[in-house]
Structures are given as structure tokens and as C-alpha cells.
Design an enzyme around this catalytic site. Structure first.
Site, PDB file in Angstrom:
ATOM      1  N   GLU A   1       0.855  -1.190   0.000  1.00  0.00           N
ATOM      2  CA  GLU A   1       0.000   0.000   0.000  1.00  0.00           C
ATOM      3  C   GLU A   1       0.889   1.237   0.000  1.00  0.00           C
ATOM      4  O   GLU A   1       1.734   1.404   0.881  1.00  0.00           O
ATOM      5  CB  GLU A   1      -0.878  -0.015   1.269  1.00  0.00           C
ATOM      6  CG  GLU A   1      -1.747   1.224   1.380  1.00  0.00           C
ATOM      7  CD  GLU A   1      -2.353   1.397   2.766  1.00  0.00           C
ATOM      8  OE1 GLU A   1      -2.325   0.450   3.585  1.00  0.00           O
ATOM      9  OE2 GLU A   1      -2.832   2.502   3.044  1.00  0.00           O
TER      10      GLU A   1
ATOM     11  N   GLU B 170      -4.829  -4.235  22.890  1.00  0.00           N
ATOM     12  CA  GLU B 170      -5.652  -3.889  21.709  1.00  0.00           C
ATOM     13  C   GLU B 170      -4.955  -4.239  20.394  1.00  0.00           C
ATOM     14  O   GLU B 170      -5.602  -4.478  19.390  1.00  0.00           O
ATOM     15  CB  GLU B 170      -6.043  -2.402  21.741  1.00  0.00           C
ATOM     16  CG  GLU B 170      -4.926  -1.385  21.508  1.00  0.00           C
ATOM     17  CD  GLU B 170      -4.184  -0.979  22.782  1.00  0.00           C
ATOM     18  OE1 GLU B 170      -4.185  -1.763  23.751  1.00  0.00           O
ATOM     19  OE2 GLU B 170      -3.588   0.125  22.790  1.00  0.00           O
TER      20      GLU B 170
ATOM     21  N   HIS C 229      -0.279  -3.207  25.749  1.00  0.00           N
ATOM     22  CA  HIS C 229      -1.370  -2.812  24.832  1.00  0.00           C
ATOM     23  C   HIS C 229      -2.046  -4.039  24.223  1.00  0.00           C
ATOM     24  O   HIS C 229      -1.696  -4.448  23.107  1.00  0.00           O
ATOM     25  CB  HIS C 229      -0.814  -1.922  23.716  1.00  0.00           C
ATOM     26  CG  HIS C 229      -0.408  -0.568  24.180  1.00  0.00           C
ATOM     27  ND1 HIS C 229      -1.297   0.478  24.264  1.00  0.00           N
ATOM     28  CD2 HIS C 229       0.773  -0.096  24.621  1.00  0.00           C
ATOM     29  CE1 HIS C 229      -0.674   1.553  24.722  1.00  0.00           C
ATOM     30  NE2 HIS C 229       0.592   1.226  24.956  1.00  0.00           N
TER      31      HIS C 229
ATOM     32  N   ILE D  33       3.911  15.188  -4.267  1.00  0.00           N
ATOM     33  CA  ILE D  33       5.338  15.185  -4.600  1.00  0.00           C
ATOM     34  C   ILE D  33       6.052  14.051  -3.861  1.00  0.00           C
ATOM     35  O   ILE D  33       6.882  13.341  -4.410  1.00  0.00           O
ATOM     36  CB  ILE D  33       5.959  16.548  -4.224  1.00  0.00           C
ATOM     37  CG1 ILE D  33       5.454  17.610  -5.193  1.00  0.00           C
ATOM     38  CG2 ILE D  33       7.487  16.484  -4.240  1.00  0.00           C
ATOM     39  CD1 ILE D  33       5.944  19.002  -4.917  1.00  0.00           C
TER      40      ILE D  33
ATOM     41  N   ARG E 189       7.611   4.336  28.767  1.00  0.00           N
ATOM     42  CA  ARG E 189       8.885   4.590  29.431  1.00  0.00           C
ATOM     43  C   ARG E 189       8.786   4.383  30.940  1.00  0.00           C
ATOM     44  O   ARG E 189       9.739   4.021  31.589  1.00  0.00           O
ATOM     45  CB  ARG E 189       9.337   6.038  29.229  1.00  0.00           C
ATOM     46  CG  ARG E 189       9.704   6.393  27.834  1.00  0.00           C
ATOM     47  CD  ARG E 189      10.361   7.781  27.769  1.00  0.00           C
ATOM     48  NE  ARG E 189      10.679   8.072  26.378  1.00  0.00           N
ATOM     49  CZ  ARG E 189       9.821   8.602  25.529  1.00  0.00           C
ATOM     50  NH1 ARG E 189       8.622   8.952  25.925  1.00  0.00           N
ATOM     51  NH2 ARG E 189      10.165   8.814  24.274  1.00  0.00           N
TER      52      ARG E 189
ATOM     53  N   CYS F  34      -2.020   0.934  29.721  1.00  0.00           N
ATOM     54  CA  CYS F  34      -0.759   1.672  29.745  1.00  0.00           C
ATOM     55  C   CYS F  34      -0.873   2.895  30.658  1.00  0.00           C
ATOM     56  O   CYS F  34      -0.950   2.747  31.866  1.00  0.00           O
ATOM     57  CB  CYS F  34      -0.307   2.000  28.336  1.00  0.00           C
ATOM     58  SG  CYS F  34       1.480   2.104  28.217  1.00  0.00           S
ATOM     59  N   LEU F  35      -0.971   4.125  30.106  1.00  0.00           N
ATOM     60  CA  LEU F  35      -1.150   5.278  30.979  1.00  0.00           C
ATOM     61  C   LEU F  35      -2.406   5.088  31.837  1.00  0.00           C
ATOM     62  O   LEU F  35      -2.448   5.493  32.997  1.00  0.00           O
ATOM     63  CB  LEU F  35      -1.264   6.566  30.151  1.00  0.00           C
ATOM     64  CG  LEU F  35      -1.406   7.845  30.964  1.00  0.00           C
ATOM     65  CD1 LEU F  35      -0.132   8.132  31.749  1.00  0.00           C
ATOM     66  CD2 LEU F  35      -1.743   9.038  30.080  1.00  0.00           C
ATOM     67  N   GLY F  36      -3.419   4.455  31.269  1.00  0.00           N
ATOM     68  CA  GLY F  36      -4.670   4.204  31.998  1.00  0.00           C
ATOM     69  C   GLY F  36      -4.422   3.348  33.228  1.00  0.00           C
ATOM     70  O   GLY F  36      -5.014   3.578  34.293  1.00  0.00           O
TER      71      GLY F  36
HETATM   72  N1  GLN Z   1       3.321   7.880  29.103  1.00  0.00           N
HETATM   73  C1  GLN Z   1       3.370   6.616  29.759  1.00  0.00           C
HETATM   74  C2  GLN Z   1       4.756   6.006  29.727  1.00  0.00           C
HETATM   75  O1  GLN Z   1       5.572   6.396  28.936  1.00  0.00           O
HETATM   76  C3  GLN Z   1       2.364   5.654  29.171  1.00  0.00           C
HETATM   77  C4  GLN Z   1       2.598   5.336  27.734  1.00  0.00           C
HETATM   78  C5  GLN Z   1       1.400   4.776  27.044  1.00  0.00           C
HETATM   79  O2  GLN Z   1       0.274   4.885  27.532  1.00  0.00           O
HETATM   80  N2  GLN Z   1       1.595   4.198  25.880  1.00  0.00           N
HETATM   81  O3  GLN Z   1       5.050   5.118  30.485  1.00  0.00           O
END
Ligand code: GLN
Length: 532
Positions: free
Chosen positions: A141, A509, A507, A149, A462, A381-383
Site C-alpha cells: 500500500e 488492543e 497494549h 510530490i 517509558r 498503559c497510561l490508563g
Molecule cells: N506515558 C506513559 C509512559 O511512557 C504511558 C505510555 C502509554 O500509555 N503508551 O510510560
């Protein structure tokens, strides 16, 4: 030796080239063809890792830790093509390698030019995938729109591939738009022009996929055929569908797979799209709806959390329900009481991943609400980090507890960088990225969900739950249900005495498919149904 299908786009962007390419892949797979998928992105960034979700939507992560375009997520959902950094090519990577070789003197004093050196490097990358053992068709793709360009070297490379391998081994599929204008008519002119632009650079499309509101009538397809040199049967109507997983069937019903295998001379069994048919049927026949709040900060753009929305949909299909998504902006959630009240009517909350401090307090507030009101809550993750911060503040009484990403001066850095990561300055490539294993503790919700002691998922972050606090958090009841393989880091948490409060540092998902919903999403939706 692999044959190649190049998928290009015309008229305008965002027509769904990724879905089109992935759908072609899925129909071919349903006929037993061994395919590979490649995305070419004409931007100069080396990868999508440093790009804002506003610019580019979600960053899709592969097992080997490549930060790629979200279309690789589409490929993963529709096909079984293995995906790694090889399957995502950018102008940045091409030039990086050409310039490296130039510095190393590999070009033996020649003038280094777009043609042939850049196009050779593009072809080398494409052939690297196509020449893997047993690959029959490689679908490439090409991002952007014909006429840009930036796309020119990639289109030129595609033209050269057709010239070198022979026209019978290469197929050009071009996706265009047939707009429905005010006068109540479909207009074919943009498609005619777009095909003409392709011909000007030496590419005659073999198949046109024409996006339109409804199925295009035969006379219009004939007209498009006349102006574009594409046979009428190969002018496929790519009309709008309710569920994107209907696309393979919509194409197949018009014989797209037959056209492709005939033109490429492939011998293969008949197609079997029954698994896709079942997905679509289940989705359409669902009568019940669950209301799920997504608490994030890019809510005007679903692409920013693309795989999360898709995985939730997979989970809903697995539970035979539909989802009413409530997109909540976490900043507004924190500031406005009336806005916050929307949480009262939802059946579950998902707090997705993210970076930076904006909107964090709203996410923490949403997590607190879910925990105290027995509302299913899924932190990714951040959640998940947010769920830990909230627990530390409220249950452990650590006032001002935070992640050092949000508040570097916090008295209680419950989420922080690992010691050895503290000196990292560069933005790209400093994260824990890609596949890694998680050991699941028995007698936890997570164990019930996965039914396995050792699982693997993909990471992109991180910061980590700090080991200086993990024992205190556990002593205060927070269930640490999963840890890294070496048992040094917290990977997953669960709220005690709660119907469904699960946070995962990875993750999930990225690994969910419509045909096989990820167990976490399936379980989360099931909990939301119970809560309804
Ligand atoms: N900001 C957070 C970290 O770096 C979570 C990263 C994220 O949710 N992908 O650890």
C-alpha cells in the site's frame, strides 16, 4: 516467487486505502493464498513513533518493537500476514540507508540520485518481504495520494517493479472517490483524472476501487471503464458499509478475488469467507447495546485510539452486543461537573494509553469514580498508571502521588522511570517497545481471563510502577496480578472487591481480531453487560 499488488489512492486522502489493502489480503487468504502486507509512508519521519496522534493517529507497535503506521493494525485485524519493522517503510528509512551507504563509500564515487539509488533502496525493501519463503502475493500500500510530490519515488519504484518482473506478475489497484454532488448525481471526473495522473507516470491501473455512498450502477462503472482503460468488471464499487469488516464480502461479491487471481495467474482453492460473514451477521443481529466511556484526550479523532475502538468492537461482537461509545475529554471531565455527570449513565470506562500531563487529573477522577461505584474499568498503559496513582492517593493516603512523567517533583513517585533510564534524552527509540512476557498469578481475574500462566503482549512506554511503592500498594489491597518474566516489574493490577477493575501496562488492543476478540476485551464487555 511472489507476485505484487500495489494499492494506490487518488482524489483525496482518508478514503480507506489501508482497509482496502487489508480486505484484498483477507479475501486472498480466504482462498489459501500466502500473502504479505507492506505499508509505504512517504513522510520523512523515520517512523511514526515521534509523531503526534493528531498528525497521524495511533502508533501501531509490532512484536519486534517497530512503531508503525496505524494501517499495520488494519493488516493485523484482517490478515495473518506476519508484521514487523520490515513491513513498514518510510521515506525517512529509505533516505537514512541511502545516506549511510553514501557515507560508507558504497556507491563508488557515483552521483547518488533518486533514480536509481533511492528507487533501488525502495525495491530492495519491498522485495525483502516478497522474497520470504513461500510468499505468493505481496500487497504494497503506497500512502498518500497520487499527485503528491512525496509519493513520486515510491510510484516510480512500483512502475519499475512491474517493468522488471513483467506485467503479468504485478497488479495495480487504485482507490478513488466518486462523489455524490448536490444535484443528486455521482461524478466520475475525479476518478478519470486520478487514473490519468497514474498513467502519466507510467502506471495503468488494473482495478479501480471506487468509494461511493451507495453501490454504483453499471452504467457509471461502464463510463469509468471507458475513460480509464480498466474493464468494467474491474471497476469495483467500494460503497460505504456499516461495519468495516463487511468490506471483504462487499469486494468478493463483485468478484474481486477472481479478477485478482486470474490477472496474476494464481491457482488456489475457492474462497471461504464464512468467518467474516459470521462476524458481520453477529454484529448486525445484536439488539442490546452497552455504553462505554473512553476517557482520553484525542477524542475528536478516533484514529488516535484506533486499535482500542476496534478491540472493543471485537469484544462486543464476541458478546453479541453493540457499543455506544461515549467519548469523554479528560480535561473537561475534571473541570466541569455537568460534563462529569455523563459517567453516571455508562456501563464501563476505558482509560487508554497516552503521553504527557494534559488531562491526567480527569482520568484519575474517572478511575476513582469507577472504583467507588463498582463500574467496570479498563486501564491501558497510561490508563493503568492512572489507576495506580488514584489507588495510592485514595487508599494509601499518599497525597499528591503521581507519575514523574506528570510531576517530576512529586513527593510520592508511584510511577517513575527505571533508574537506568533516567539519563535518556532522545525522544525516539527510548521506550520499552514490543513483545514481552507477563507472568500471571493464579487466583486472579487476569488468570481467569487468559487461562494461562505466561502470556505475551506488546509494550510502548517509558514509565513503570515504582518498586519502592509496589509492596505498600499490595499491602493496601491492590492486586498485582501480573509481573515481568523476571518478576522485577509490575505488569498488571486489579482492584480488590470490584466487579472488573483491571489495568495493564501493555497494549492488548494490538492483538485483537474481529474473528478472535482479545480475551481481555471480551471479558471487559461481558462485565459491562452485567453492569447494565
Ligand atoms: N506515558 C506513559 C509512559 O511512557 C504511558 C505510555 C502509554 O500509555 N503508551 O510510560
Amino acid at each position: 516467487m511472489s507476485k505484487y499488488i500495489f494499492v494506490t489512492g487518488g482524489v483525496c486522502s482518508s478514503l480507506g486505502k489501508g482497509l482496502a489493502a487489508a480486505s484484498i489480503g483477507s479475501i486472498l487468504e480466504s482462498r489459501g493464498v500466502n500473502i504479505r502486507m507492506v505499508k509505504v509512508d512517504p513522510y520523512i519521519n523515520v517512523d511514526a513513533g515521534t509523531m503526534s496522534p493528531y498528525q497521524h493517529g495511533e502508533v501501531y507497535v509490532t512484536d519486534d518493537g517497530a512503531e508503525t503506521d496505524l494501517d499495520l493494525g488494519n493488516y493485523a485485524r484482517y490478515t495473518n500476514s506476519p508484521l514487523s519493522q520490515d513491513n513498514s517503510i518510510t521515506t525517512g528509512q529509505i533516505y537514512q540507508n541511502v545516506i549511510r551507504m553514501e557515507r560508507e563509500g558504497k556507491y563508488l564515487g557515483k552521483t547518488v540520485q533518486v533514480i536509481p539509488h533511492v528507487t533501488d533502496e525502495i525495491k530492495r525493501r519491498i522485495f525483502k518481504v516478497g522474497e520470504e519463503h513461500g510468499v505468493e502475493v505481496t500487497i504494497v500500500e503506497i500512502g498518500g495520494t497520487v499527485g503528491d510530490i512525496e509519493s513520486v519515488p515510491f510510484l516510480e519504484a512500483a512502475r519499475q517493479v512491474a517493468h522488471e518482473l513483467g506485467r503479468e506478475k504485478v497488479l495495480f489497484v487504485h482507490l478513488t472517490l466518486v462523489p455524490y454532488v448536490v444535484a443528486g448525481e455521482y461524478k466520475t471526473k475525479p476518478t478519470q483524472h486520478s487514473a490519468k495522473s497514474l498513467r502519466e507516470i507510467g502506471i495503468q491501473p488494473d482495478i479501480l476501487l471506487c468509494r461511493s455512498k451507495e453501490e454504483l450502477p453499471l452504467d457509471l462503472r461502464r463510463k469509468i471503464s471507458l475513460f480509464t482503460n480498466v474493464d468494467t468488471e474491474s471497476v469495483i464499487s467500494a460503497y460505504d458499509v456499516k461495519l468495516v469488516y463487511e468490506i471483504p464480502q462487499a469486494y468478493a461479491a463483485q468478484g474481486l478475488d477472481k479478477i485478482v487471481i486470474r490477472k496474476l495467474g494464481i491457482k488456489c482453492p475457492d474462497r471461504d469467507l464464512s468467518a467474516w460473514e459470521k462476524v458481520v451477521e453477529t454484529y448486525k443481529s445484536a439488539t442490546k447495546t452497552v455504553k462505554i466511556a473512553i476517557v482520553g484526550k484525542y477524542l475528536d479523532l478516533d484514529d488516535s485510539y484506533k486499535s482500542v475502538f476496534e478491540a472493543l468492537t471485537h469484544g462486543s461482537i464476541a458478546n453479541k452486543v453493540k457499543i455506544d461509545f461515549v467519548r469523554l475529554d479528560s480535561e473537561q471531565l475534571f473541570e466541569e461537573l455537568d460534563y462529569f455527570k455523563q459517567l453516571e449513565s455508562v456501563d464501563g470506562i476505558l482509560i487508554p494509553g497516552g503521553f504527557g500531563s494534559r488531562g491526567i487529573e480527569g482520568k484519575i477522577k474517572a478511575a476513582a469514580y469507577a472504583r467507588k461505584n463498582n463500574l467496570p474499568c479498563f486501564g491501558i498503559c497510561l490508563g493503568m498508571q492512572v489507576m495506580v496513582i488514584e489507588y495510592a492517593r485514595d487508599v494509601l493516603g499518599l497525597e499528591g502521588a503521581n507519575s514523574t512523567e506528570i510531576d517530576p517533583q512529586t513527593k510520592h513517585p508511584v510511577i517513575s522511570l527505571l533508574e537506568e533510564q533516567i539519563d535518556i534524552k532522545a525522544l525516539g527509540g527510548t521506550m520499552r517497545l514490543g513483545k514481552s512476557y507477563t507472568k500471571i498469578k493464579p487466583n486472579t481475574k487476569l488468570y481467569k481471563i487468559y487461562d494461562q500462566r505466561m502470556i505475551y503482549e506488546r509494550h510502548r512506554h517509558r514509565y513503570e510502577v515504582s518498586n519502592l511503592y509496589s509492596k505498600d500498594l499490595a499491602a493496601a489491597g491492590l492486586i498485582i496480578s501480573g509481573v515481568t518474566e523476571d518478576e522485577t516489574l509490575v505488569e498488571t493490577i486489579e482492584w480488590p472487591n470490584h466487579p472488573w477493575g483491571v489495568g495493564v501496562q501493555y497494549h492488548p488492543e494490538f492483538r485483537s481480531k474481529p474473528i478472535q476478540a482479545h480475551p481481555l476485551f471480551k471479558s471487559f464487555i461481558a462485565a459491562c453487560i452485567k453492569n447494565e
